[in-house]
Design a protein around this motif. Structure first.
Motif, short mmCIF file in Angstrom:
data_model
loop_
_atom_site.label_atom_id
_atom_site.label_comp_id
_atom_site.label_asym_id
_atom_site.label_seq_id
_atom_site.Cartn_x
_atom_site.Cartn_y
_atom_site.Cartn_z
N GLU A 236 0.99 -1.21 0.00
CA GLU A 236 -0.13 -0.14 -0.08
C GLU A 236 0.77 1.50 -0.02
N GLY A 237 2.01 1.15 -0.87
CA GLY A 237 2.88 2.45 -0.90
C GLY A 237 3.63 2.88 0.47
N ARG A 238 3.97 1.89 1.41
CA ARG A 238 4.73 2.22 2.51
C ARG A 238 5.87 1.46 2.71
N LEU A 239 6.83 2.06 3.51
CA LEU A 239 8.18 1.23 3.43
C LEU A 239 8.33 1.17 5.14
N LEU A 240 8.86 0.02 5.45
CA LEU A 240 9.02 -0.14 6.88
C LEU A 240 10.66 -0.62 6.94
N HIS A 241 11.20 -0.01 8.30
CA HIS A 241 12.56 -0.10 8.29
C HIS A 241 12.95 0.45 9.71
N ALA A 242 14.30 -0.32 10.01
CA ALA A 242 14.77 0.35 11.37
C ALA A 242 15.95 1.50 10.83
N THR A 243 15.73 2.57 11.00
CA THR A 243 16.37 3.69 10.44
C THR A 243 17.16 4.80 11.28
N GLY A 244 18.32 5.23 11.28
CA GLY A 244 18.72 6.21 11.95
C GLY A 244 18.40 7.39 11.78
#
Length: 277
Positions: A236-244
């Protein structure tokens, strides 16, 4: 990922590397709830990853109170305190399936916990006492555990449970983790072996596909790779991540994330599609 240091190498490397001595491993398991695996025998030094309770560890040498060896789950080599490991005993039977599971000294929710096991930690259930499972280090509420062969089916749904968890370089637990640990944890919960670092995952996970032109063309579970970073397409056009960038695990619009990262001079390099577990 090569157990070789100071002229000493693992026995299975004989004939492959040059070393003055080749040694057999001493099979161990992590008995600490979690422990950093460091690049040097120094508690103040940086650590590259974290090992969870129940992980198998091949010990190849000792330096004072430190052990040097290789994590069997993903092949990472480093140092950890000898107090964090124990000789390999019975094989683990269960895995923590919730974010955390408290370990109690007895089968009572009123007891003071001695610590907790994070998502993905493994343990050996010795018997059941009411609603508690007795393990090597105490008692855990049984519903927080699942049999090792009871696998998840969607890595992204596992990663979604970790939204809001702080970003921690080298971390691999539900108290803090980095981008590649998020992917590794989610994949392993689904029975998909995953190496530790993003560059390793970029070469080994799933199949490379052409980079989609539009955010809507990414499938849920696609892995997006930049130099030194990896993220899940959430769907659905989303990004999931662990990010600084936010110092935690976040879900954000994919087009916004792509533009922000590109604006920092990092262009999307690879997209890989996971096979269904």
């Amino acid at each position: 990922m090569t157990p070789l240091r100071d002229g000493v190498a693992a026995l299975h490397l004989e004939g492959q590397v040059e070393a003055g001595r080749f040694v057999a491993s001493e099979p161990c398991r992590i008995r600490a709830f979690t422990v950093p695996l460091r690049r040097m025998p120094d508690p103040s030094g940086p650590y590259d990853t974290e090992l969870l309770h129940g992980e198998a560890f091949d010990l190849y040498g000792q330096t004072g109170e430190w052990g040097w060896g290789q994590a069997r789950r993903d092949g990472y080599v480093g140092y950890l305190p000898l107090a964090a490991i124990a000789p390999a005993g019975p094989e683990p039977t269960h895995r923590v399936r919730d974010l955390r599971a408290f370990v109690y000294p007895g089968p009572s929710i009123k007891a003071t916990p001695s610590g907790h096991l994070p998502l993905g930690a493994e343990c050996t259930v010795l018997d059941l006492d009411g609603r508690f499972a007795r393990i090597e280090t105490g008692y855990i509420f049984a519903d927080h555990l699942g049999p090792l062969d009871a696998l998840e089916t969607d890595p992204v749904s596992v990663a979604e449970r970790l939204i809001g968890i702080p970003y921690l370089w080298g971390g691999k637990s539900s108290l803090g983790l980095d981008c590649s640990a998020l992917v590794q944890t989610a994949c392993q919960a689904c029975g998909i072996p995953a190496l530790r670092d993003s560059d390793m995952q970029e070469q080994s996970l799933g199949q490379a596909i052409n980079i989609p032109d539009e955010p809507g063309l990414y499938e849920r579970g696609d892995l997006l790779f930049w130099p030194g970073h990896v993220a899940f397409a959430q769907g659905e056009g989303r990004l999931l991540h662990a990010t600084g960038a936010f110092m935690k695990v976040v879900s954000e619009p994919l087009d916004t994330a792509l533009a922000r990262i590109a604006g920092q001079g990092h262009l999307l390099r690879t997209v890989r599609r996971l096979s269904k577990p």
